[in-house]
Design an enzyme around this catalytic site. Sequence first.
Site, PDB file in Angstrom:
ATOM      1  N   LYS A 258       0.898  -1.225   0.005  1.00  0.00           N
ATOM      2  CA  LYS A 258       0.067  -0.040   0.151  1.00  0.00           C
ATOM      3  C   LYS A 258       0.825   1.242   0.018  1.00  0.00           C
ATOM      4  O   LYS A 258       0.503   2.308  -0.551  1.00  0.00           O
ATOM      5  CB  LYS A 258      -1.100  -0.135   1.123  1.00  0.00           C
ATOM      6  CG  LYS A 258      -2.108  -1.046   1.360  1.00  0.00           C
ATOM      7  CD  LYS A 258      -3.008  -0.749   2.281  1.00  0.00           C
ATOM      8  CE  LYS A 258      -3.557  -2.214   2.744  1.00  0.00           C
ATOM      9  NZ  LYS A 258      -4.422  -2.162   4.141  1.00  0.00           N
ATOM     10  N   ARG A 259       2.093   1.232   0.539  1.00  0.00           N
ATOM     11  CA  ARG A 259       2.986   2.070   0.806  1.00  0.00           C
ATOM     12  C   ARG A 259       3.612   2.765  -0.774  1.00  0.00           C
ATOM     13  O   ARG A 259       3.535   3.993  -1.052  1.00  0.00           O
ATOM     14  CB  ARG A 259       4.269   1.969   1.528  1.00  0.00           C
ATOM     15  CG  ARG A 259       4.723   2.892   2.161  1.00  0.00           C
ATOM     16  CD  ARG A 259       5.696   2.305   3.411  1.00  0.00           C
ATOM     17  NE  ARG A 259       6.323   1.167   3.121  1.00  0.00           N
ATOM     18  CZ  ARG A 259       7.540   0.848   2.442  1.00  0.00           C
ATOM     19  NH1 ARG A 259       7.865   2.219   1.794  1.00  0.00           N
ATOM     20  NH2 ARG A 259       7.866  -0.149   2.241  1.00  0.00           N
TER      21      ARG A 259
END
Length: 484
Positions: A258-259
């Site tokens: 997600k980063r």
Amino acid sequence: MSTPGTEREVRTRIAPSPTGDPHVGTAYAALFNLAFARRHGGQFILRIEDTDRTRYVEGSEQQVFDTLHWLGFGWDQGPDVGGEAAPYRQSERLPTYREVAERLLAAGHAYHCWCSSERLTQMRNRQQQLKMPTGYDRMCYGKTREERAELPGFTETPVIRMLVPDEARISFTDLIRGEITPPQPDDQVLLKADGFPTYHLAVVVDDNAMGVTHVIRGEEWISSTAKHLLLYGWLGWPVPVYAHMPLLRNVDRSKISKRKNPAARLKWFQEEGYLPEALVNFLALMGYSMPDGREIFTFDEVVESFDFARVNPVGPVFDIDKLNWLNGHYLRALGDEEFLRAAEPFLPAGLGVDDVRTLVVPLRERTKKLSELADQLDWLAADAVEILPADLAKHGLPPADARTALEAFAKNLEQLDPFEPAQITPTLDRVVGELGLNRRRSFMTARLALVGKPVSPPLDDTMAALGAARTADRLRQAAAGLPS
Ligand code: GLU
């Protein structure tokens, strides 16, 4: 050849953790677990792994349900639908985990550990400095509480660790990868000081309690499987069949997180305006291939043909261009009303479905994802647009001709009744002919006056969507603004 384990009623499961926005990997795992269960007339279970209280995010369980439902996935057992193997939230099964941990202690397969987290960090740092394998050094093993309390780095509340035999050499046959021997595990914590199990204890207890026959999960869990197999052996429970799916990767081959990649969040696909059928097709293509090599297919077709022999273990790259291509295909397959319904949440503020109904055909042709509609329709929502001189110079007529054309268009179009594409184009053609101007450049000049940029749906549709009054008004405004 039939798939091992399918002589019993097949049960598969996913076990997402409620730690925030649902991850695309959850949908990926759901797709293959569900397809395999359906293929064999079995059951698919949804279980929530909520034992890591530090990462728990309120509401994310519901988001998991909602996004999976959006994809068209349902489950036969789960926290919301119930089932014979309830509970389906690990936090509701705590006494069972403790009982099993105590049973392993009594049988000598596990031991108490009172090491403080500071001591464990020091130990790990030292192992890393010395380039030794990291893992618990068994300081507490074989000691009573009193004996251990004499030594440094002691805490009051112990954890329970599994006692991994030296040279355990666990191997198993994976449905996708064949024979695998993961690295030697260390003495993994099973029950934490807060009384919650770790993933490793919980996953084995739950899969056994739920009669899971096939564990289909990401390849990042392969090394954990060694620990799980030891536990199954000690507890005398039937071992499930394993299939470790390839990890979805970024273009640089790193794991999707997600980063690093917004597409790791399942909700991103909803926000960008991808259709669920397109996303399911895309995720299936990540690793799976149809017997005839087709790239466009439905979930039901995956079910009909499903075979682990057709899953490619090499990590598929998440290719957004491919997804856009697929989504464009699925959008074009929608009927007018279906397209409008799907488009509605993506229309610019102030516009409703009725405002764009006349544009449905060109919009559907040109849209790859529905979030593009905001840009494609900004001119319709706006009160006024502006012609950029550079655009006019590049695409349109010289200013003096442009003014003549725009004014003539406005005057002739105003008289049209009904104001519809079938009447609009012949009118524009007649005016251009009378003025003896270049047709393409005249039309482009009108487009710039109405839309403010050189791309839009066909000019007649664009005018019809604006209506006679707004069209004439914009044409005149633009004419007035041109340099003389
Ligand atoms: N909670 C784990 C996950 O979110 C489940 C892994 C498994 O399927 O065993 O991926």
